[in-house]
Design a protein around this motif. Structure first.
Motif, mmCIF file in Angstrom:
data_model
loop_
_atom_site.group_PDB
_atom_site.id
_atom_site.type_symbol
_atom_site.label_atom_id
_atom_site.label_comp_id
_atom_site.label_asym_id
_atom_site.label_seq_id
_atom_site.Cartn_x
_atom_site.Cartn_y
_atom_site.Cartn_z
ATOM 1 N N CYS A 19 -9.629 -1.092 -4.993
ATOM 2 C CA CYS A 19 -9.265 0.171 -4.330
ATOM 3 C C CYS A 19 -9.635 1.358 -5.223
ATOM 4 O O CYS A 19 -9.157 1.453 -6.357
ATOM 5 C CB CYS A 19 -7.769 0.194 -4.033
ATOM 6 N N PRO A 20 -10.460 2.263 -4.727
ATOM 7 C CA PRO A 20 -10.945 3.371 -5.571
ATOM 8 C C PRO A 20 -9.876 4.401 -5.918
ATOM 9 O O PRO A 20 -10.050 5.163 -6.867
ATOM 10 C CB PRO A 20 -12.058 4.003 -4.720
ATOM 11 N N VAL A 21 -8.790 4.431 -5.150
ATOM 12 C CA VAL A 21 -7.741 5.429 -5.441
ATOM 13 C C VAL A 21 -6.429 4.762 -5.888
ATOM 14 O O VAL A 21 -5.388 5.409 -5.951
ATOM 15 C CB VAL A 21 -7.481 6.337 -4.205
ATOM 16 N N VAL A 61 0.840 -1.202 0.000
ATOM 17 C CA VAL A 61 0.000 0.000 0.000
ATOM 18 C C VAL A 61 0.871 1.246 0.000
ATOM 19 O O VAL A 61 1.917 1.288 0.656
ATOM 20 C CB VAL A 61 -0.973 -0.009 1.201
ATOM 21 N N MET A 108 -7.347 -2.840 9.293
ATOM 22 C CA MET A 108 -7.037 -1.415 9.326
ATOM 23 C C MET A 108 -6.187 -1.147 10.568
ATOM 24 O O MET A 108 -6.403 -1.746 11.620
ATOM 25 C CB MET A 108 -8.321 -0.575 9.388
ATOM 26 N N VAL A 158 -4.346 0.348 5.579
ATOM 27 C CA VAL A 158 -4.472 -1.109 5.572
ATOM 28 C C VAL A 158 -3.178 -1.785 6.005
ATOM 29 O O VAL A 158 -2.082 -1.248 5.841
ATOM 30 C CB VAL A 158 -4.884 -1.648 4.175
ATOM 31 N N CYS A 173 -3.581 5.902 0.244
ATOM 32 C CA CYS A 173 -4.678 5.227 0.946
ATOM 33 C C CYS A 173 -5.486 6.237 1.765
ATOM 34 O O CYS A 173 -4.927 6.970 2.577
ATOM 35 C CB CYS A 173 -4.124 4.135 1.856
ATOM 36 N N ILE A 174 -6.788 6.263 1.531
ATOM 37 C CA ILE A 174 -7.658 7.200 2.234
ATOM 38 C C ILE A 174 -8.388 6.528 3.410
ATOM 39 O O ILE A 174 -9.279 7.111 4.013
ATOM 40 C CB ILE A 174 -8.683 7.837 1.267
ATOM 41 N N GLY A 175 -8.042 5.282 3.699
ATOM 42 C CA GLY A 175 -8.612 4.586 4.853
ATOM 43 C C GLY A 175 -10.091 4.287 4.714
ATOM 44 O O GLY A 175 -10.807 4.217 5.711
ATOM 45 N N CYS A 176 -10.557 4.042 3.498
ATOM 46 C CA CYS A 176 -11.998 3.853 3.262
ATOM 47 C C CYS A 176 -12.482 2.450 3.632
ATOM 48 O O CYS A 176 -13.676 2.211 3.725
ATOM 49 C CB CYS A 176 -12.327 4.145 1.812
ATOM 50 N N SER A 177 -11.582 1.486 3.775
ATOM 51 C CA SER A 177 -11.896 0.088 4.124
ATOM 52 C C SER A 177 -12.588 -0.691 3.016
ATOM 53 O O SER A 177 -13.058 -1.802 3.251
ATOM 54 C CB SER A 177 -12.772 -0.005 5.376
ATOM 55 N N THR A 178 -12.671 -0.133 1.831
ATOM 56 C CA THR A 178 -13.350 -0.833 0.729
ATOM 57 C C THR A 178 -12.718 -2.198 0.458
ATOM 58 O O THR A 178 -13.416 -3.180 0.215
ATOM 59 C CB THR A 178 -13.287 0.018 -0.554
ATOM 60 N N CYS A 179 -11.409 -2.263 0.531
ATOM 61 C CA CYS A 179 -10.712 -3.505 0.183
ATOM 62 C C CYS A 179 -10.923 -4.616 1.218
ATOM 63 O O CYS A 179 -10.835 -5.798 0.877
ATOM 64 C CB CYS A 179 -9.228 -3.236 0.015
ATOM 65 N N ALA A 191 -4.385 2.669 -4.459
ATOM 66 C CA ALA A 191 -3.309 2.811 -3.468
ATOM 67 C C ALA A 191 -2.514 1.518 -3.290
ATOM 68 O O ALA A 191 -1.465 1.528 -2.660
ATOM 69 C CB ALA A 191 -3.901 3.233 -2.122
ATOM 70 N N ILE A 192 -3.030 0.403 -3.834
ATOM 71 C CA ILE A 192 -2.356 -0.889 -3.660
ATOM 72 C C ILE A 192 -1.711 -1.307 -4.966
ATOM 73 O O ILE A 192 -2.336 -1.291 -6.031
ATOM 74 C CB ILE A 192 -3.355 -1.962 -3.191
HETATM 75 S S1 SF4 Z 1 -9.571 0.414 -0.680
HETATM 76 FE FE1 SF4 Z 1 -7.652 1.522 -1.060
HETATM 77 S S2 SF4 Z 1 -7.956 3.525 -0.089
HETATM 78 FE FE2 SF4 Z 1 -9.508 2.143 0.761
HETATM 79 S S3 SF4 Z 1 -8.550 1.298 2.654
HETATM 80 FE FE3 SF4 Z 1 -8.118 -0.144 0.961
HETATM 81 S S4 SF4 Z 1 -6.083 0.515 0.212
HETATM 82 FE FE4 SF4 Z 1 -6.901 2.206 1.415
#
Ligand code: SF4
Ligand code: SF4
Length: 96
Positions: free
Chosen positions: A87-89, A27, A49, A70, A32-38, A91-92
């Motif tokens: 991941c929407p941004v 990551v 997280m 993450v 990473c915006i900490g959205c927890s989507t993943c 980041a991974i």
């Molecule tokens: S989906 Fe991407 S931005 Fe969101 S917590 Fe996971 S790594 Fe971070």
């Protein structure tokens, strides 16, 4: 087994699926915006997280300072890349 029963795993005896991983996720703390989507998409439930370290926070935009990031459990991550895909941004990144 009763219908609706919960099967509890002994994680000490669980096979380490990470042993045969070819690629692993990394990551970018600044993205990473900490959205927890993943987290719920991981088929091995090996993403958690955690709070950013001071060093990671320094590289992070001001408004994300208090957010989480993450953390991967590489004992069980099998390197499927689903987390990177959702991941929407972006980041991974998957690396060898
Ligand atoms: S989906 Fe991407 S931005 Fe969101 S917590 Fe996971 S790594 Fe971070
Ligand atoms: S690569 Fe696959 S197994 Fe590893 S953390 Fe991402 S979704 Fe989970």
């Amino acid at each position: 087994m009763e219908e609706g029963a919960v099967i509890k795993n002994d994680m000490e005896k669980a096979p380490r699926t990470g042993d045969w991983r070819y690629m692993h996720p990394e990551v970018d703390a600044s993205k990473c915006i900490g959205c927890s989507t993943c987290v719920p998409f991981c088929p091995d439930a090996c993403i958690e997280m955690r709070k950013r370290t001071a060093e990671e926070t320094e590289k992070t935009p001001e408004n994300f300072k208090e957010k989480e990031i993450v953390d991967f459990d590489y004992d069980f991550c099998k390197g499927c890349g689903v987390c990177a895909s959702v991941c929407p941004v972006k980041a991974i990144t998957m690396r060898k």
